[in-house]
Design a protein around this motif. Structure first.
Motif, PDB file in Angstrom:
ATOM      1  N   ASP A 189       0.709  -1.110  -0.062  1.00 52.98           N
ATOM      2  CA  ASP A 189       0.013   0.061   0.147  1.00 52.98           C
ATOM      3  C   ASP A 189       0.893   1.257  -0.047  1.00 52.98           C
ATOM      4  O   ASP A 189       0.231   2.115  -0.377  1.00 52.98           O
ATOM      5  N   LEU A 190       1.824   1.164   0.378  1.00 58.69           N
ATOM      6  CA  LEU A 190       3.076   2.073   0.672  1.00 58.69           C
ATOM      7  C   LEU A 190       3.888   2.224  -0.396  1.00 58.69           C
ATOM      8  O   LEU A 190       4.883   3.271  -0.671  1.00 58.69           O
ATOM      9  N   ASP A 191       3.809   1.524  -1.593  1.00 60.67           N
ATOM     10  CA  ASP A 191       4.704   1.222  -2.693  1.00 60.67           C
ATOM     11  C   ASP A 191       4.705   2.742  -3.326  1.00 60.67           C
ATOM     12  O   ASP A 191       3.775   3.329  -3.842  1.00 60.67           O
ATOM     13  N   GLY A 192       5.769   3.502  -3.310  1.00 60.30           N
ATOM     14  CA  GLY A 192       5.781   5.022  -3.860  1.00 60.30           C
ATOM     15  C   GLY A 192       5.227   6.086  -3.435  1.00 60.30           C
ATOM     16  O   GLY A 192       5.298   7.387  -3.751  1.00 60.30           O
ATOM     17  N   ILE A 221      11.274   8.011   0.323  1.00 63.06           N
ATOM     18  CA  ILE A 221      11.493   9.079   1.607  1.00 63.06           C
ATOM     19  C   ILE A 221      11.451  10.341   0.981  1.00 63.06           C
ATOM     20  O   ILE A 221      12.383  10.548   0.021  1.00 63.06           O
ATOM     21  N   VAL A 222      10.482  11.108   1.204  1.00 65.09           N
ATOM     22  CA  VAL A 222      10.741  12.594   1.072  1.00 65.09           C
ATOM     23  C   VAL A 222      11.300  13.463   1.893  1.00 65.09           C
ATOM     24  O   VAL A 222      11.718  14.575   1.639  1.00 65.09           O
ATOM     25  N   LEU A 223      11.391  13.185   3.178  1.00 68.97           N
ATOM     26  CA  LEU A 223      11.956  13.876   4.165  1.00 68.97           C
ATOM     27  C   LEU A 223      12.453  12.866   5.392  1.00 68.97           C
ATOM     28  O   LEU A 223      11.630  11.819   5.943  1.00 68.97           O
ATOM     29  N   GLU A 224      13.555  13.018   5.941  1.00 66.04           N
ATOM     30  CA  GLU A 224      14.221  12.370   7.021  1.00 66.04           C
ATOM     31  C   GLU A 224      14.235  13.395   8.260  1.00 66.04           C
ATOM     32  O   GLU A 224      14.834  14.613   7.917  1.00 66.04           O
ATOM     33  N   GLY A 238       0.418  16.877   5.809  1.00 67.88           N
ATOM     34  CA  GLY A 238       0.093  16.221   4.652  1.00 67.88           C
ATOM     35  C   GLY A 238       1.230  15.792   3.639  1.00 67.88           C
ATOM     36  O   GLY A 238       1.198  15.512   2.443  1.00 67.88           O
ATOM     37  N   MET A 239       2.603  15.838   4.193  1.00 62.97           N
ATOM     38  CA  MET A 239       3.856  15.688   3.324  1.00 62.97           C
ATOM     39  C   MET A 239       4.092  14.267   3.091  1.00 62.97           C
ATOM     40  O   MET A 239       4.471  14.064   2.058  1.00 62.97           O
ATOM     41  N   GLY A 240       3.427  13.516   3.762  1.00 65.88           N
ATOM     42  CA  GLY A 240       3.490  12.127   3.433  1.00 65.88           C
ATOM     43  C   GLY A 240       2.996  11.083   4.789  1.00 65.88           C
ATOM     44  O   GLY A 240       2.356  11.802   5.685  1.00 65.88           O
ATOM     45  N   VAL A 241       3.254  10.074   4.579  1.00 66.48           N
ATOM     46  CA  VAL A 241       2.971   9.023   5.666  1.00 66.48           C
ATOM     47  C   VAL A 241       4.034   8.620   6.455  1.00 66.48           C
ATOM     48  O   VAL A 241       5.145   8.840   6.179  1.00 66.48           O
TER      49      VAL A 241
END
Length: 305
Positions: A189-192, A221-224, A238-241
């Motif tokens: 479900d989290l693919d991409g 990963i868009v942010l760490e 809302g940046m990601g999960v």
């Protein structure tokens, strides 16, 4: 060498090496430039060593100078260790306990633990230091703190570790995310899907990346970041999960949606202490309070599932 070395000469020598110029060394030592130059001249005369080359009005350390500096730095490092030992002994005598804690545990949990501890020891002064796991592990190893509550493994043979708050990770979603329609989230479900992750050294990152790789899902990963509150804030925005310990979402229930994740990824914090703590009795009592409060909170989390 006809006379014993003067400590002030050694301090001036060390300051010039570290600061780069006589003027900056003088400012650090709180003396005049001529005074520093005089101290250096006396040190060279009394040791018989050529410590600096004078190049166009500037001092450049010679090979002998750098060899001497390495020995001086080693000795000063030993002195700093003695100072830390003195501070540790003083804390024990003054009944002062210093606890390092992750930001994620620094709120309600730490308040409850500290109040329970102070009921037993009203005469003890407690200091709380809040930083990331890497900093806390380093502080504990250097005995700057007496106890640490961290989120990633502290690899030090002199540090004792105890798991705390074992719990499966949950998928954290923005309230309007399409995956909130699912009761259980799986790696596919989290693919991409844009993902807000913890740093690569963290326990959480390793668990999640292994699960995604095992399922053949792309980990986007868009942010760490190093801290749980930051992860939760970016997910809520809302940046990601993300995948988080449910304790991280405390106080954010109106801005985040939590869903079970399959397969279960067990995460735990670690309560760490050194084997040679001079506050051993106080540390153990604080640890006992932390265990008791953690057990109460864990029962509450299980009821909420």
């Amino acid at each position: 060498m006809q006379q014993a070395l003067n400590l002030r000469q050694v301090e001036a020598f060390k300051a010039v090496i570290e600061q780069g110029t006589v003027s900056q060394a003088a400012a650090v030592l709180g003396v005049s430039q001529p005074a520093v130059s005089k101290l250096l001249a006396h040190l060279e005369a009394e040791t018989g060593l050529s410590l600096f080359d004078r190049l166009r009005g500037k001092l450049a350390p010679t090979h002998q100078g750098m060899r001497l500096y390495q020995e001086v730095e080693r000795i000063f490092m030993g002195l700093r260790q003695v100072e830390e030992a003195v501070e540790s002994i003083r804390r024990a005598e003054q009944r002062h306990l210093i606890v390092g804690v992750l930001p994620a545990l620094s709120g309600t949990f730490m308040r409850r633990v500290t109040l329970a501890f102070l009921e037993r020891h009203p005469d003890v002064r407690v200091s709380i230091r809040t930083r990331g796991s890497i900093f806390l592990g380093d502080w504990l190893a250097k005995q700057h703190i007496d106890l640490a509550l961290v989120g990633s493994r502290v690899d030090n043979p002199y540090v004792e570790r105890e798991p705390l708050f074992p719990h499966a990770l949950f998928c954290a979603l923005p309230v309007n995310h399409e995956l909130t329609r699912k009761r259980v989230i799986r790696p596919r479900d989290l693919d991409g899907v844009p993902f807000v992750g913890f740093s690569a050294e963290s326990q959480t990152h390793k668990l999640v990346s292994q699960a995604m790789a095992a399922a053949g899902a792309h980990f986007n990963i868009v942010l760490e970041t190093d801290t749980a509150p930051t992860v939760c804030e970016f997910v809520a925005a809302g940046m990601g999960v993300s995948l988080i310990h449910p304790l991280f979402a405390d106080g954010l229930q109106s801005r985040l949606v939590l869903r079970r994740f399959d397969p279960e990824l067990q995460f735990h914090f670690q309560m760490c202490r050194t084997q040679t703590s001079r506050n051993a009795a106080l540390v153990e009592d604080f640890a006992a309070c932390a265990r008791a409060v953690a057990a109460q909170v864990s029962r509450g989390l299980l009821k909420g599932q």
